[in-house]
Scaffold this motif. Sequence first.
Motif, PDB file in Angstrom:
ATOM      1  N   UNK A  29       0.807  -1.222   0.000  1.00 18.82           N
ATOM      2  CA  UNK A  29       0.000   0.000   0.000  1.00 18.82           C
ATOM      3  C   UNK A  29       0.833   1.261   0.000  1.00 18.82           C
ATOM      4  N   UNK A  30       2.045   1.196   0.509  1.00 18.19           N
ATOM      5  CA  UNK A  30       2.830   2.402   0.736  1.00 18.19           C
ATOM      6  C   UNK A  30       3.244   3.088  -0.570  1.00 18.19           C
ATOM      7  N   UNK A  31       3.694   2.332  -1.544  1.00 18.19           N
ATOM      8  CA  UNK A  31       4.182   2.952  -2.779  1.00 18.19           C
ATOM      9  C   UNK A  31       3.058   3.669  -3.521  1.00 18.19           C
ATOM     10  N   UNK A  32       1.899   3.027  -3.778  1.00 15.91           N
ATOM     11  CA  UNK A  32       0.821   3.780  -4.440  1.00 15.91           C
ATOM     12  C   UNK A  32       0.344   4.978  -3.610  1.00 15.91           C
ATOM     13  N   UNK A  33       0.324   4.819  -2.300  1.00 18.59           N
ATOM     14  CA  UNK A  33      -0.093   5.921  -1.438  1.00 18.59           C
ATOM     15  C   UNK A  33       0.899   7.078  -1.557  1.00 18.59           C
ATOM     16  N   UNK A  65      10.446   1.330  -1.252  1.00 15.86           N
ATOM     17  CA  UNK A  65       9.358   0.908  -0.372  1.00 15.86           C
ATOM     18  C   UNK A  65       9.496   1.498   1.024  1.00 15.86           C
ATOM     19  N   UNK A  66      10.734   1.652   1.485  1.00 18.73           N
ATOM     20  CA  UNK A  66      10.957   2.228   2.812  1.00 18.73           C
ATOM     21  C   UNK A  66      10.621   3.714   2.804  1.00 18.73           C
ATOM     22  N   UNK A  67      11.057   4.432   1.762  1.00 15.67           N
ATOM     23  CA  UNK A  67      10.730   5.856   1.680  1.00 15.67           C
ATOM     24  C   UNK A  67       9.225   6.043   1.515  1.00 15.67           C
TER      25      UNK A  67
END
Length: 173
Positions: A29-33, A65-67
């Motif tokens: 979810x993090x990357x698209x968000x 992904x971490x950023x």
Amino acid sequence: MTATVPLVRGDEARLRIAEAPAAQAPSDRAVPWAVGTLMATTPATAREAERILSAAAAGAGLPVTVLAAVVLDASRGTPVPARAERALRQAVRTARTPDPQASPAPGPYLLPLPEDAEKALGRFFETRLRLTAAPADPETCRAFEDSLFTLCVLMGRPCAADAVHEAVQYTAG
């Protein structure tokens, strides 16, 4: 549960990132968000936002992904580490700065035949006269708008006044 990711070589500084439950990995979810957040705040297209995120991750020395997880956490009120924030600001600044080497040519790349431009310009002037005589006639308004649109397409200009000016210059010499 938290995971730590080194921001610099060695153990001097570490970034703490809250991990999602095992059913959902943060990268899902993090990357698209993060891309959506960058699109809204920069403003940028999706492709530009992905490039900004990638450049910022490289600048901060973090995986994308971490950023992205950091950006997601920041939207929830968690402070962003200074290094990641600097990298994001620099990536946005770089994306917004125009490249002086890539200056587009100042005119249409493909010019129409002069006869076609003259015909379209004549149709424009004719419909403009008809519109002056009957401004309330919907068919005349439609014909006038069609002639303007044709000139815009032929001359490669988004503005009608520029298209007419360009067509007059082009047909005159």
